[in-house]
Design a protein around this motif. Structure first.
Motif, short mmCIF file in Angstrom:
data_model
loop_
_atom_site.label_atom_id
_atom_site.label_comp_id
_atom_site.label_asym_id
_atom_site.label_seq_id
_atom_site.Cartn_x
_atom_site.Cartn_y
_atom_site.Cartn_z
N ASP A 84 0.78 -1.31 0.17
CA ASP A 84 0.01 0.01 0.00
C ASP A 84 0.73 1.23 -0.01
OD1 ASP A 84 -2.60 1.42 0.07
OD2 ASP A 84 -1.69 1.80 2.34
N LEU A 85 1.99 1.04 0.78
CA LEU A 85 2.92 2.49 0.81
C LEU A 85 3.83 2.40 -0.49
CD1 LEU A 85 3.97 4.57 3.04
CD2 LEU A 85 5.77 2.90 3.21
N ARG A 86 4.28 1.51 -0.97
CA ARG A 86 5.09 1.33 -2.24
C ARG A 86 4.35 1.66 -3.40
NH1 ARG A 86 7.32 -3.58 -1.62
NH2 ARG A 86 5.66 -4.29 -2.65
N GLY A 87 4.59 2.56 -4.49
CA GLY A 87 3.95 3.19 -5.29
C GLY A 87 2.98 4.25 -5.01
N ARG A 88 2.41 4.47 -4.06
CA ARG A 88 1.52 5.52 -3.32
C ARG A 88 2.33 6.70 -2.57
NH1 ARG A 88 -0.97 6.36 1.37
NH2 ARG A 88 -0.63 4.40 2.14
N GLU A 89 3.51 6.40 -1.78
CA GLU A 89 4.23 7.25 -1.21
C GLU A 89 5.48 7.36 -1.47
OE1 GLU A 89 3.37 8.25 2.95
OE2 GLU A 89 1.47 7.09 2.93
N ILE A 90 5.94 6.09 -1.86
CA ILE A 90 7.39 5.77 -2.15
C ILE A 90 7.28 5.26 -3.48
CG2 ILE A 90 9.78 4.82 -1.59
CD1 ILE A 90 8.81 4.49 1.31
N ALA A 91 7.93 5.66 -4.51
CA ALA A 91 8.01 5.10 -5.97
C ALA A 91 9.48 4.97 -6.39
CB ALA A 91 7.22 6.09 -6.88
N MET A 92 9.50 4.05 -7.18
CA MET A 92 10.90 3.83 -7.90
C MET A 92 10.95 3.87 -9.39
SD MET A 92 13.45 0.29 -6.50
CE MET A 92 15.06 0.71 -6.96
N ILE A 93 12.08 4.26 -9.95
CA ILE A 93 12.34 4.38 -11.40
C ILE A 93 13.49 3.35 -11.42
CG2 ILE A 93 13.06 5.86 -13.26
CD1 ILE A 93 12.42 8.18 -11.67
N PHE A 94 13.19 2.21 -12.25
CA PHE A 94 14.05 1.05 -12.16
C PHE A 94 15.31 1.63 -13.27
CE2 PHE A 94 10.77 -0.69 -10.01
CZ PHE A 94 11.16 -1.40 -9.37
N ARG A 158 10.70 5.20 -23.35
CA ARG A 158 10.18 4.05 -22.33
C ARG A 158 10.42 4.64 -20.85
NH1 ARG A 158 11.95 0.09 -26.22
NH2 ARG A 158 14.13 0.04 -25.31
N GLN A 159 11.77 5.26 -20.77
CA GLN A 159 12.34 5.95 -19.54
C GLN A 159 11.38 6.86 -19.14
OE1 GLN A 159 13.29 5.04 -16.61
NE2 GLN A 159 15.30 4.65 -17.31
N ARG A 160 11.02 7.58 -19.93
CA ARG A 160 9.98 8.65 -19.62
C ARG A 160 8.57 7.96 -19.06
NH1 ARG A 160 11.46 13.91 -21.97
NH2 ARG A 160 13.32 13.68 -23.00
N ILE A 163 8.93 6.85 -15.64
CA ILE A 163 9.07 8.13 -14.73
C ILE A 163 7.51 8.54 -14.48
CG2 ILE A 163 9.70 10.57 -14.43
CD1 ILE A 163 12.38 9.81 -15.93
N ALA A 164 6.83 8.64 -15.51
CA ALA A 164 5.48 8.92 -15.66
C ALA A 164 4.61 8.13 -14.61
CB ALA A 164 4.64 9.13 -16.84
N MET A 165 4.93 7.02 -14.57
CA MET A 165 4.16 5.96 -13.74
C MET A 165 4.52 5.90 -12.21
SD MET A 165 4.36 1.85 -13.98
CE MET A 165 3.76 1.75 -15.74
N ALA A 166 5.84 6.16 -12.02
CA ALA A 166 6.24 6.60 -10.77
C ALA A 166 5.67 7.60 -10.15
CB ALA A 166 8.10 6.70 -10.64
N LEU A 194 14.57 16.81 -16.97
CA LEU A 194 13.01 16.43 -16.57
C LEU A 194 12.88 16.09 -15.06
CD1 LEU A 194 10.38 15.63 -17.59
CD2 LEU A 194 11.03 13.26 -17.89
N LEU A 195 13.85 15.45 -14.24
CA LEU A 195 13.66 15.15 -13.18
C LEU A 195 13.72 16.05 -12.12
CD1 LEU A 195 15.96 11.61 -12.91
CD2 LEU A 195 13.46 12.06 -12.68
N ARG A 196 14.68 17.19 -12.86
CA ARG A 196 15.03 18.40 -11.83
C ARG A 196 13.55 19.20 -12.07
NH1 ARG A 196 20.14 19.24 -13.39
NH2 ARG A 196 19.32 19.81 -15.41
#
Length: 318
Positions: A84-94, A158-160, A163-166, A194-196
């Motif tokens: 529940d926490l992962r993805g909602r409050e903490i997300a990861m770009i692989f 794909r990387q963008r 990032i959009a998903m994260a 973009l990240l900045r």
């Protein structure tokens, strides 16, 4: 503090013995800041953040220490609460967007799934939000891109999308695991910009993993350098880049091609190779590769200092 990690240790049982991948790592991440973690492959960067994300599921893994997200202990947290926490409050770009995305579903479908897993929202509204997110990360014709499969997009696109998903649930903490490694230098610069921009727009704290201190100079507020599962130096970006105190940090900086002055005949390299985590050398793990090694390096140095912490007997800590 949004994240507090204290004395984190991660080891794995193997047929050859116990591998200590992370050995007593301690650090903080402040609200809205960018923390860069640098080091060669095998230094423990990714394992540290996989532990934070609760993504180490190997039954042979042993995780001890404390990882607190806004006061909530993550080590030992039940899987349902962690999901529940992962993805909602903490997300990861692989690191590799091709393997981070499922090849049999469209980009839009996967972002919608992420949104609806954490928010009570209709599929139509989630689709509109997914298209808006693709537009925000500068994907051309986002409505068409949302209907495409991962293999129909370039590596940068794909990387963008990843990032959009994260960012889909506006997380407070974003973990980026070498998101520019597989991209050419022009696309790398675009992803960093973009990240900045997104960090300022969304206000998320970012933990950025890389082996390239040149990338850190563009993005990070503070830098943490790891070697053989331990932190060897930690300070602000300005302090690390202007006055590195650990020989390993200096060696990483020296390996970056200079932008001005005479062109070097050859780039500087670090002699030797990172040690096996099964057979770490006695004392300082960097000792066998260090050109400044002295007798005191036969003992393991502790990480000392406050504003500029260093794990080296040769460093002049305050």
């Amino acid at each position: 503090m949004i994240l507090q990690v204290r004395d984190l240790k991660v080891s794995f049982r193997t047929e050859q013995g116990l591998v200590q991948a992370i050995d007593g790592v301690t650090f903080d991440v402040r609200e809205g800041e960018v923390l860069g973690i640098a080091g060669e492959s095998g230094s423990g960067k990714t394992v540290t953040l996989l532990a934070v994300m609760g993504l180490i599921t190997d039954p042979n893994a042993i995780i001890t220490g404390s990882i607190q997200y806004r006061g909530r202990e993550l080590v030992g947290m039940p899987a349902r609460e962690m999901r529940d926490l992962r993805g909602r409050e903490i997300a990861m770009i692989f690191q590799d967007p091709m393997t981070a995305l499922t090849p049999v579903y469209t980009i839009g479908w996967q972002i919608v799934e992420q949104i609806r897993a954490h928010q009570t929202i209709s599929r139509r509204a989630a689709w509109d939000k997914a298209v808006a997110l693709l537009a925000e990360v500068n994907i051309p014709k986002p409505e068409e891109a949302a209907h495409r499969y991962p293999h129909q997009l370039s590596g940068g696109m794909r990387q963008r999308a990843v990032i959009a998903m994260a960012l889909s649930c506006n997380p407070a903490l974003l973990v980026a695991d070498e998101p520019t490694t597989a991209l050419d230098v022009t696309v790398q610069a675009q992803i960093l910009d973009l990240l900045r921009k997104l960090q300022k727009t969304h206000g998320s704290a970012i933990v950025f993993i890389t082996h390239d201190l040149g990338v850190m100079a563009e993005l990070a507020d503070r830098i943490m350098v790891m070697y053989a599962g331990r932190i060897v130096e930690r300070s602000t970006r300005a302090a690390i880049l202007a006055g590195p105190r650990h020989p390993y940090t200096r060696a990483l900086l020296d390996s970056i091609p200079p932008l001005d002055g005479p062109r070097p005949h050859r780039l500087r390299t670090i002699s030797g190779a990172p040690p096996s985590l099964l057979h770490l050398p006695a004392g300082c793990s960097f000792g066998p590769r260090c050109p400044q090694r002295v007798e005191a390096c036969g003992a393991k140095p502790a990480l000392t200092g406050t504003d500029h912490a260093t794990a080296c007997f040769l460093a002049a800590t305050p």
